[in-house]
Design a protein around this motif. Structure first.
Motif, PDB file in Angstrom:
ATOM      1  N   ARG A  56       0.808  -1.181   0.062  1.00 29.06           N
ATOM      2  CA  ARG A  56       0.166   0.090   0.042  1.00 29.06           C
ATOM      3  C   ARG A  56       0.858   1.103  -0.068  1.00 29.06           C
ATOM      4  NH1 ARG A  56      -5.387   0.855   3.673  1.00 29.06           N
ATOM      5  NH2 ARG A  56      -4.847   3.023   4.321  1.00 29.06           N
ATOM      6  N   TRP A  57       0.748   2.309  -0.746  1.00 31.12           N
ATOM      7  CA  TRP A  57       1.347   3.433  -0.956  1.00 31.12           C
ATOM      8  C   TRP A  57       1.624   4.293   0.413  1.00 31.12           C
ATOM      9  CZ3 TRP A  57       0.396   8.497   0.427  1.00 31.12           C
ATOM     10  CH2 TRP A  57      -0.995   8.733   1.089  1.00 31.12           C
ATOM     11  N   ASP A  58       0.853   3.985   1.504  1.00 29.28           N
ATOM     12  CA  ASP A  58       1.240   4.979   2.480  1.00 29.28           C
ATOM     13  C   ASP A  58       1.842   4.106   3.702  1.00 29.28           C
ATOM     14  OD1 ASP A  58      -0.834   3.258   3.342  1.00 29.28           O
ATOM     15  OD2 ASP A  58      -2.278   4.722   4.207  1.00 29.28           O
ATOM     16  N   SER A  59       2.505   2.713   3.311  1.00 30.34           N
ATOM     17  CA  SER A  59       3.350   2.013   4.146  1.00 30.34           C
ATOM     18  C   SER A  59       4.686   2.583   4.157  1.00 30.34           C
ATOM     19  CB  SER A  59       2.910   0.669   4.104  1.00 30.34           C
ATOM     20  OG  SER A  59       3.494   0.431   2.583  1.00 30.34           O
ATOM     21  N   PHE A  60       5.041   3.828   4.012  1.00 32.87           N
ATOM     22  CA  PHE A  60       6.620   4.266   4.009  1.00 32.87           C
ATOM     23  C   PHE A  60       6.739   5.563   4.876  1.00 32.87           C
ATOM     24  CE2 PHE A  60       5.222   2.204  -0.048  1.00 32.87           C
ATOM     25  CZ  PHE A  60       6.463   1.304  -0.128  1.00 32.87           C
ATOM     26  N   GLY A  61       7.930   5.663   5.533  1.00 29.99           N
ATOM     27  CA  GLY A  61       8.086   6.798   6.037  1.00 29.99           C
ATOM     28  C   GLY A  61       7.905   7.978   5.248  1.00 29.99           C
ATOM     29  N   CYS A  62       8.540   8.019   4.056  1.00 35.63           N
ATOM     30  CA  CYS A  62       8.410   8.975   2.979  1.00 35.63           C
ATOM     31  C   CYS A  62       7.145   9.534   2.754  1.00 35.63           C
ATOM     32  CB  CYS A  62       9.320   8.836   1.954  1.00 35.63           C
ATOM     33  SG  CYS A  62       8.812   7.242   0.732  1.00 35.63           S
ATOM     34  N   TYR A  63       6.006   8.592   2.734  1.00 33.94           N
ATOM     35  CA  TYR A  63       4.831   8.795   2.478  1.00 33.94           C
ATOM     36  C   TYR A  63       3.832   9.072   3.840  1.00 33.94           C
ATOM     37  CZ  TYR A  63       4.827   7.971  -2.437  1.00 33.94           C
ATOM     38  OH  TYR A  63       5.414   8.104  -3.849  1.00 33.94           O
ATOM     39  N   PHE A  68       6.537   2.368   9.711  1.00 28.96           N
ATOM     40  CA  PHE A  68       6.840   1.128   9.117  1.00 28.96           C
ATOM     41  C   PHE A  68       8.464   0.878   8.883  1.00 28.96           C
ATOM     42  CE2 PHE A  68       2.540   1.478   7.852  1.00 28.96           C
ATOM     43  CZ  PHE A  68       2.169   0.050   7.844  1.00 28.96           C
ATOM     44  N   GLU A  69       9.217   1.906   9.328  1.00 28.52           N
ATOM     45  CA  GLU A  69      10.615   1.976   9.261  1.00 28.52           C
ATOM     46  C   GLU A  69      11.456   1.396   8.053  1.00 28.52           C
ATOM     47  OE1 GLU A  69      12.707   0.234  12.510  1.00 28.52           O
ATOM     48  OE2 GLU A  69      11.325   0.448  13.995  1.00 28.52           O
ATOM     49  N   THR A  70      11.003   2.304   6.779  1.00 26.44           N
ATOM     50  CA  THR A  70      11.555   2.016   5.555  1.00 26.44           C
ATOM     51  C   THR A  70      12.710   3.026   5.399  1.00 26.44           C
ATOM     52  OG1 THR A  70       9.954   3.525   4.742  1.00 26.44           O
ATOM     53  CG2 THR A  70       9.713   1.172   4.624  1.00 26.44           C
ATOM     54  N   HIS A  71      13.846   3.058   6.173  1.00 31.22           N
ATOM     55  CA  HIS A  71      14.800   4.129   6.129  1.00 31.22           C
ATOM     56  C   HIS A  71      15.631   4.273   4.846  1.00 31.22           C
ATOM     57  CE1 HIS A  71      14.125   4.420  10.321  1.00 31.22           C
ATOM     58  NE2 HIS A  71      14.454   2.975  10.564  1.00 31.22           N
ATOM     59  N   HIS A  72      15.953   2.980   4.082  1.00 35.81           N
ATOM     60  CA  HIS A  72      16.499   2.999   2.838  1.00 35.81           C
ATOM     61  C   HIS A  72      15.873   3.633   1.660  1.00 35.81           C
ATOM     62  CE1 HIS A  72      20.035   1.108   4.796  1.00 35.81           C
ATOM     63  NE2 HIS A  72      19.148   0.172   5.413  1.00 35.81           N
ATOM     64  N   ILE A  73      14.617   3.184   1.879  1.00 41.18           N
ATOM     65  CA  ILE A  73      13.327   3.576   0.708  1.00 41.18           C
ATOM     66  C   ILE A  73      13.226   5.271   0.913  1.00 41.18           C
ATOM     67  CG2 ILE A  73      11.099   3.610  -0.263  1.00 41.18           C
ATOM     68  CD1 ILE A  73      11.326   0.486   0.442  1.00 41.18           C
ATOM     69  N   ASP A  74      13.164   5.544   2.277  1.00 45.97           N
ATOM     70  CA  ASP A  74      12.871   6.959   2.496  1.00 45.97           C
ATOM     71  C   ASP A  74      14.125   7.705   1.922  1.00 45.97           C
ATOM     72  OD1 ASP A  74      10.717   6.130   3.762  1.00 45.97           O
ATOM     73  OD2 ASP A  74      11.649   6.297   5.770  1.00 45.97           O
TER      74      ASP A  74
END
Length: 531
Positions: A56-63, A68-74
């Protein structure tokens, strides 16, 4: 035929009453007439296309959800372009993957789960996909993970009848130099790995066999193997399709990280059944009952969201390894990394669990584009322009300096990326469709789906829908239902889609405009000439 230009500048202009029209004018800029082929190859960017499953689109820190701790994707987003208005042309795995590879809508390629949209992709159509055209242009190509659809000599229906003798390498082996898929989902071909003489690749998947556990980490190791075997004098395109974050496939080693975490709950999550859904959806779409069974209580919601988070964390670790590897090997400054998913998931929003239906949680896509060639001061921005998953293939080709073929129905958004696009002439709506009917699945597998399809329509059980998303409005119609059922939302005031305005006389003008736009776009899609 591929038309390759080592460096390309493109001008765009548009507008038609129903659709933006992009015309491409290419000019070749060469620093020296004596430029060697190897030098030309070195100038072309490497491309890594990363896709998750059901994220889902909103399961990232940057969104907006750092839990959700998606540090590298962020970090990828911080150094690239993050799209806030990216949408799927279709939001269910098989047809969505075909759409992104071919740049064509499901109503055009017709590769899906249920008749009459249950064909295989023909060899001729696959030859016009972005991996095939990049291969033809001299790129080294690789694919890792869930391929997700069948390719055969001709487009056939139903695709399920080929499961006993299907050979994925026979069908796509001339397109991919490097391939690793340990499950063969929806192709029925089972595990496949090549080149056969790559002992390092074979070893990665010999440990653990076909077990689900830690499959994301094996995908990551395969990514590293691809880069380890990459020549410096040839550009590459590597497509990685993770099985995460699909439920039931999680990497157990990361579940403990989130076992006690209480995740935030979207405001439009519904406890128990949602009485406000259209009756045809509540009685026939599988997401309604799946919500009752899986996400309709706070305990159920938290249990599954933790599994999603664990899988997303596993993917995030692989993204970190990838970026570190590209930097250490000196490839990063000439590599483009694209991150997205194949479809969203409701997870209780609207009282639904599944995907496919045209509400925002299903249709909105995470999309991040990092371009290592961009100078550091110019990196890191958010983009509000509308883009669609059907735009992915033409954009990837354009980034490689290849003119997208006329077969592709999507738009090249490279000028949106580099901010040379006049946004007043960019597409003002994206088309979305759902052609999946769960009541048709078994019939399609047995080969009698065409008759079953007509029976479902006649009995008024079809919830097929299509519509448009603009910057402000969302409109869609269940067009096979009698009478048709329509939904209209003002996304600027009602982003959670809880107030259907279709019967509000104040918005009759907007409703009629979007009806006509939907009809015009659909007509253009189905009448688009495919050679």
């Amino acid at each position: 035929m591929v038309h390759y230009l080592p460096e390309v500048s493109r001008l765009f202009y548009c507008h038609s009453s129903s659709r933006v029209i992009h015309l491409f004018f290419a000019g070749v800029v060469l620093s020296s007439c004596s430029l060697s082929f190897a030098d030309e190859a070195a100038r072309r960017p490497n491309i890594v296309f990363l896709m998750t499953d059901d994220q889902r689109w909103d399961s990232f820190g940057c969104y907006g959800r750092p839990e959700f701790e998606t540090h590298h994707i962020d970090r990828l987003a911080e150094n690239g372009v993050i799209f806030d208005n990216a949408y799927y042309a279709v939001s269910i795995c098989m047809p969505s993957r075909v759409t992104m590879m071919t740049g064509r809508y499901l109503s055009s390629h017709r590769v899906g789960f249920t008749a009459p949209y249950d064909k295989t992709l023909s060899q001729n159509d696959f030859a016009n996909s972005y991996p095939a055209l990049l291969k033809q242009a001299g790129y080294r190509t690789g694919f890792i993970g869930k391929f997700g659809f069948s390719v055969t000599k001709d487009g056939e229906r139903p695709s399920y009848l080929k499961k006993n003798d299907y050979d994925i390498q026979k069908q796509v082996g001339d397109v991919f130099d490097f391939y690793a898929d340990e499950f063969g989902t929806h192709t029925y071909g089972g595990a496949a790995f090549w080149p056969a003489n790559d002992e390092g690749l074979q070893q990665i998947y010999s440990d653990g066999g076909r077990k689900m556990l830690a499959r994301t980490y094996r995908n990551g190791k395969a990514m590293m193997r691809f880069l380890d075997t990459q020549s410096k004098d040839q550009p590459f395109c590597l497509s990685v399709s993770f099985y995460a974050v699909k439920p039931g496939h999680f990497d157990s080693s990361d579940v403990g990280k989130f076992k006690s975490r209480q995740f935030s709950v979207p405001e439009n999550w519904v406890e128990g059944p949602n009485e406000r859904l259209p009756k045809v959806v509540a009685e026939n779409a599988r997401g309604y009952q799946m919500h009752i069974d899986r996400t309709s209580t706070p305990v159920q919601y938290q249990r599954l969201v933790r599994a999603f988070a664990a899988q997303g964390y596993s993917v995030d670790q692989q993204v970190g390894l990838l970026m570190d590897k590209l930097e250490r090997t000196g490839m990063l400054d000439n590599t483009i990394v694209i991150f997205t998913s194949d479809n969203g998931r409701f997870h209780g929003s609207h009282g639904l669990y599944d995907k496919a239906l045209l509400y925002e949680e299903s249709m909105k896509a995470p999309l991040i584009v990092f371009d290592g060639r961009t100078k550091a001061p110019e990196r890191g921005r958010r983009e509000r322009g509308l883009v669609s998953s059907v735009d992915m293939a033409p954009t990837i080709l354009s980034l490689a300096g290849i003119t997208p073929p006329a077969n592709m129905q999507g738009f090249d958004f490279t000028t949106v990326l580099n901010q040379t696009q006049d946004m007043s002439t960019w597409q003002d709506a994206v088309f979305m469709e759902n052609l999946f009917l769960v009541g048709m699945v078994n019939a399609s597998r047995k080969g009698d789906g065409v008759a079953a399809n007509q029976n479902l329509i006649k009995s008024n059980k079809s919830y097929r829908s299509h519509g448009v998303r603009t910057n402000r409005w969302k409109y869609f119609v269940y067009y096979e239902h009698d009478p048709v059922i329509e939904e209209l939302y003002d996304m600027s005031r009602d982003p959670l889609e809880r107030d259907n305005l279709v019967d509000n006389p104040e918005h009759a003008g907007v409703l009629n405009e979007l009806r006509q736009k939907t009809k015009a776009l659909y007509s253009e899609i189905v009448n688009h000439r495919i050679e």
